[in-house]
Design an enzyme around this catalytic site. Structure first.
Site, PDB file in Angstrom:
ATOM      1  N   ASN A 251      34.891  39.458   9.130  1.00 36.51           N
ATOM      2  CA  ASN A 251      33.647  39.996   8.587  1.00 36.51           C
ATOM      3  C   ASN A 251      33.578  39.690   7.098  1.00 36.51           C
ATOM      4  O   ASN A 251      34.474  40.058   6.345  1.00 36.51           O
ATOM      5  CB  ASN A 251      33.613  41.515   8.826  1.00 36.51           C
ATOM      6  CG  ASN A 251      32.224  42.067   8.575  1.00 36.51           C
ATOM      7  OD1 ASN A 251      31.618  41.812   7.537  1.00 36.51           O
ATOM      8  ND2 ASN A 251      31.713  42.833   9.515  1.00 36.51           N
TER       9      ASN A 251
ATOM     10  N   ARG B  64       0.800  -1.230   0.000  1.00 37.73           N
ATOM     11  CA  ARG B  64       0.000   0.000   0.000  1.00 37.73           C
ATOM     12  C   ARG B  64       0.835   1.283   0.000  1.00 37.73           C
ATOM     13  O   ARG B  64       0.304   2.364  -0.221  1.00 37.73           O
ATOM     14  CB  ARG B  64      -0.967  -0.002   1.194  1.00 37.73           C
ATOM     15  CG  ARG B  64      -2.173  -0.885   0.925  1.00 37.73           C
ATOM     16  CD  ARG B  64      -3.066  -0.968   2.145  1.00 37.73           C
ATOM     17  NE  ARG B  64      -2.482  -1.843   3.155  1.00 37.73           N
ATOM     18  CZ  ARG B  64      -2.897  -1.892   4.428  1.00 37.73           C
ATOM     19  NH1 ARG B  64      -3.879  -1.091   4.834  1.00 37.73           N
ATOM     20  NH2 ARG B  64      -2.339  -2.715   5.285  1.00 37.73           N
TER      21      ARG B  64
ATOM     22  N   THR C   3       2.973 -13.586  10.654  1.00 38.05           N
ATOM     23  CA  THR C   3       3.841 -13.028  11.698  1.00 38.05           C
ATOM     24  C   THR C   3       4.465 -14.129  12.570  1.00 38.05           C
ATOM     25  O   THR C   3       5.612 -14.003  13.001  1.00 38.05           O
ATOM     26  CB  THR C   3       3.066 -12.038  12.584  1.00 38.05           C
ATOM     27  OG1 THR C   3       1.846 -12.665  13.019  1.00 38.05           O
ATOM     28  CG2 THR C   3       2.710 -10.775  11.826  1.00 38.05           C
TER      29      THR C   3
HETATM   30  C1  UD1 Z   1      -0.911  -7.806  12.985  1.00 39.58           C
HETATM   31  C2  UD1 Z   1      -1.483  -8.625  14.132  1.00 39.58           C
HETATM   32  C3  UD1 Z   1      -2.740  -7.927  14.665  1.00 39.58           C
HETATM   33  C4  UD1 Z   1      -2.385  -6.516  15.103  1.00 39.58           C
HETATM   34  C5  UD1 Z   1      -1.732  -5.764  13.964  1.00 39.58           C
HETATM   35  C6  UD1 Z   1      -1.195  -4.449  14.475  1.00 39.58           C
HETATM   36  C7  UD1 Z   1      -0.986 -10.954  13.647  1.00 39.58           C
HETATM   37  C8  UD1 Z   1      -1.512 -12.244  13.163  1.00 39.58           C
HETATM   38  N1  UD1 Z   1      -1.810  -9.934  13.654  1.00 39.58           N
HETATM   39  O1  UD1 Z   1      -1.877  -7.825  11.947  1.00 39.58           O
HETATM   40  O2  UD1 Z   1      -3.243  -8.642  15.784  1.00 39.58           O
HETATM   41  O3  UD1 Z   1      -3.548  -5.849  15.537  1.00 39.58           O
HETATM   42  O4  UD1 Z   1      -0.618  -6.491  13.445  1.00 39.58           O
HETATM   43  O5  UD1 Z   1      -0.715  -3.697  13.401  1.00 39.58           O
HETATM   44  O6  UD1 Z   1       0.161 -10.883  14.051  1.00 39.58           O
HETATM   45  N2  UD1 Z   1       5.354  -9.507   8.606  1.00 39.58           N
HETATM   46  C9  UD1 Z   1       6.438 -10.285   8.285  1.00 39.58           C
HETATM   47  N3  UD1 Z   1       6.210 -11.507   7.724  1.00 39.58           N
HETATM   48  C10 UD1 Z   1       4.964 -11.970   7.488  1.00 39.58           C
HETATM   49  C11 UD1 Z   1       3.869 -11.160   7.816  1.00 39.58           C
HETATM   50  C12 UD1 Z   1       4.096  -9.937   8.385  1.00 39.58           C
HETATM   51  O7  UD1 Z   1       7.587  -9.892   8.497  1.00 39.58           O
HETATM   52  O8  UD1 Z   1       4.856 -13.090   6.979  1.00 39.58           O
HETATM   53  C13 UD1 Z   1       5.608  -8.187   9.229  1.00 39.58           C
HETATM   54  C14 UD1 Z   1       5.108  -7.035   8.378  1.00 39.58           C
HETATM   55  O9  UD1 Z   1       6.171  -6.535   7.580  1.00 39.58           O
HETATM   56  C15 UD1 Z   1       4.702  -6.018   9.433  1.00 39.58           C
HETATM   57  C16 UD1 Z   1       4.251  -6.868  10.607  1.00 39.58           C
HETATM   58  O10 UD1 Z   1       4.843  -8.125  10.421  1.00 39.58           O
HETATM   59  O11 UD1 Z   1       5.791  -5.230   9.860  1.00 39.58           O
HETATM   60  C17 UD1 Z   1       2.742  -6.985  10.723  1.00 39.58           C
HETATM   61  O12 UD1 Z   1       2.241  -7.667   9.614  1.00 39.58           O
HETATM   62  P1  UD1 Z   1       0.823  -7.365   8.989  1.00 39.58           P
HETATM   63  O13 UD1 Z   1       0.589  -8.309   7.897  1.00 39.58           O
HETATM   64  O14 UD1 Z   1       0.706  -5.919   8.697  1.00 39.58           O
HETATM   65  O15 UD1 Z   1      -0.121  -7.768  10.228  1.00 39.58           O
HETATM   66  P2  UD1 Z   1      -1.603  -7.317  10.446  1.00 39.58           P
HETATM   67  O16 UD1 Z   1      -2.483  -8.107   9.563  1.00 39.58           O
HETATM   68  O17 UD1 Z   1      -1.703  -5.874  10.402  1.00 39.58           O
HETATM   69 CA    CA Z   2      -0.378  -4.047   9.572  1.00 35.39          CA
END
Ligand code: UD1
Ligand code: CA
Length: 450
Positions: A361, A18, A82
């Site tokens: 100066n 995004r 995550t």
């Molecule tokens: C995650 C949380 C959610 C929380 C939210 C806060 C989980 C399952 N959910 O959701 O509870 O409210 O963050 O913002 O953890 N990332 C990786 N590898 C991956 C996936 C993500 O490194 O495979 C990193 C992303 O770069 C980012 C962070 O983890 O920095 C969060 O990932 P994102 O996919 O944005 O999680 P959300 O769906 O927002």
């Molecule tokens: Ca996020």
């Protein structure tokens, strides 16, 4: 009780689609510093002795940057959630026993005190999660508590039922847990959920199933603001600036119009400094007490000594050093140059690659010609020297202490101490010439009209 060792895992492997950017999301800056660096710095400030950054195959620049900052790095390819991301850090944390924090590289405003509070919650819990109440809980994971501060589960919005979705307390993403069971829990995660991902958040349920305690710690919504797009990036910048302005004022800095002054993460500014409206402090600026930074000035990589005056409309570029009481006035640019105590360049000048002695100066319109198209050269101006207006000082060149140069001179050779350097055409004056010229031209014009 001795403090348990601390480690941090920074998640930075997401796509960041995004942002619509060729630059990886964690490398976008807030307060003049990449978000990745904010999280690395946060981990360090929170006492993590081992820091592991998880990067994605699409952004090797994230890896380079994290390594340059002294962190360990692990590749997550492909990104499967995550929980899967944190699991990649297992080998890098081999042998580590203590408390592990998980931070995101897209949440730049979290303060070390807040992470400290999350670590502290592990004194009587196996997992601690930083929660907050956003205006719009939307897609955040919901923290399901059995009592205030006691966490039972985290349910992702997409997997939540109506009652769970109505919970206002949300997961910020910051979490800490004791290392003992972490790898076991991560190995037991499944991707049997709405997103088909291995959720880190599911370790709370696993901890509870093992009969262990999980806790919530509450944070301010502005602090845990996560950046997903450019609109969030601007909101994070605004929140950073608001915080920094308040800190500066609380520390004794006068900001005439705080909303128009822009700081960087590392701006150092002493007490009794006055900053007029519309000033930008790019990274690397130190301002000593009592200095006045007047309106519409731009400073970067510069040191301003006590009682100096800068601007209005001044530009201090990297390597500019102003010693006590020096003055740089309107439309003056200073780069890689030192101005000694009490030296002045009050109007319209370019001072580059120069060393200017105390009390010298520099007249209006002075240019140090430091670049020949291939190399940069230095200009040295001695103490108390006086550079007449509109001089070109062709570097390398040295003007001795107490020397003077005539206005409009193009100085190509050294001027010894206390000498006058003059390098301009001698003036010729022709009495009555202008009157004769006008008469002749008027006659010519009259004749042409006939
Ligand atoms: C995650 C949380 C959610 C929380 C939210 C806060 C989980 C399952 N959910 O959701 O509870 O409210 O963050 O913002 O953890 N990332 C990786 N590898 C991956 C996936 C993500 O490194 O495979 C990193 C992303 O770069 C980012 C962070 O983890 O920095 C969060 O990932 P994102 O996919 O944005 O999680 P959300 O769906 O927002
Ligand atoms: Ca996020």
């Amino acid at each position: 009780m001795t403090r348990r060792p601390r480690a941090a895992v920074i998640l930075a492997a997401g796509q960041g689609t995004r942002m619509k950017s060729s630059l990886a999301k964690p490398l976008h800056a807030v307060g003049g510093r990449a978000m990745l660096d904010w999280s690395l710095e946060l981990a360090r400030a929170a006492g993590a002795e081992r820091i592991v950054t998880v990067w994605g195959a699409h952004s090797p620049a994230v890896r380079e940057r994290a390594e340059a900052a002294g962190a360990l790095t692990v590749l997550q390819d492909p990104p499967l959630g995550t929980g899967h991301a944190v699991r990649q850090a297992q080998a890098a944390l081999e042998g580590f026993e203590g408390n592990v924090a998980v931070l995101y590289a897209d949440t730049p405003l979290i303060r070390p005190e807040t992470v400290e509070a999350v670590f502290a919650a592990l004194d009587d819990a196996a997992v601690a999660v930083l929660g907050f109440e956003p205006d719009e809980p939307g897609g955040y994971g919901r923290l399901i508590e059995s009592a205030p501060g006691v966490l039972e589960a985290i349910v992702e919005a997409k997997d939540a039922n109506v009652a769970q979705r109505a919970v206002r307390l949300c997961n910020s993403g910051v979490m800490a847990c004791r290392s003992e069971r972490l790898w076991d829990w991560l190995s037991r995660l499944t991707n049997d959920n709405a997103k088909g991902e291995y959720y880190l958040t599911d370790i709370v349920g696993l901890a509870r199933a093992d009969g262990l305690t999980a806790r919530t710690v509450r944070a301010d919504a502005a602090e845990v603001l996560g950046v997903n797009d450019r609109i969030d990036l601007a909101a994070a910048e605004a929140a950073f600036q608001a915080r920094r302005r308040r800190e500066a004022m609380a520390a004794g800095v006068t900001l005439r119009a705080p909303d128009t002054v822009f700081f960087s993460h590392d701006t150092g500014i002493g007490p009794d400094v006055i900053v007029e409206p519309h000033v930008v402090f790019a990274p690397g600026v130190e301002i000593a007490s009592g200095a006045v930074i007047r309106a519409f000035s731009h400073l970067e990589g510069a040191r301003v000594g006590e009682g100096c005056e800068v601007g209005p409309y001044a530009r201090l570029r990297p390597g500019a050093v102003l010693e006590t009481g020096a003055k740089v006035g309107n439309f003056v640019e200073v780069k890689k140059s030192r101005l000694g105590a009490g030296a002045k360049a009050n109007h319209l000048a370019y001072i580059g690659d120069s060393d200017v002695g105390a009390k010298a100066n520099i007249g209006a319109g002075t240019i140090t010609c430091n670049y020949d198209g291939f190399f940069k050269h230095r200009t040295v101006i001695g103490e108390g020297a006086f550079i007449g207006s509109n001089a070109s000082l062709v570097a390398p060149v040295t003007i001795g202490a107490g020397a003077m140069t005539g206005s409009g001179s193009v100085i190509t050779g050294d001027v010894p101490a206390d000498a006058l350097g003059l390098a301009r055409a001698r003036q010729e004056t022709k009495p009555g010439w202008a009157a004769r010229f006008r008469a002749a031209m008027t006659a010519k014009k009259t004749k042409a009209k006939e």
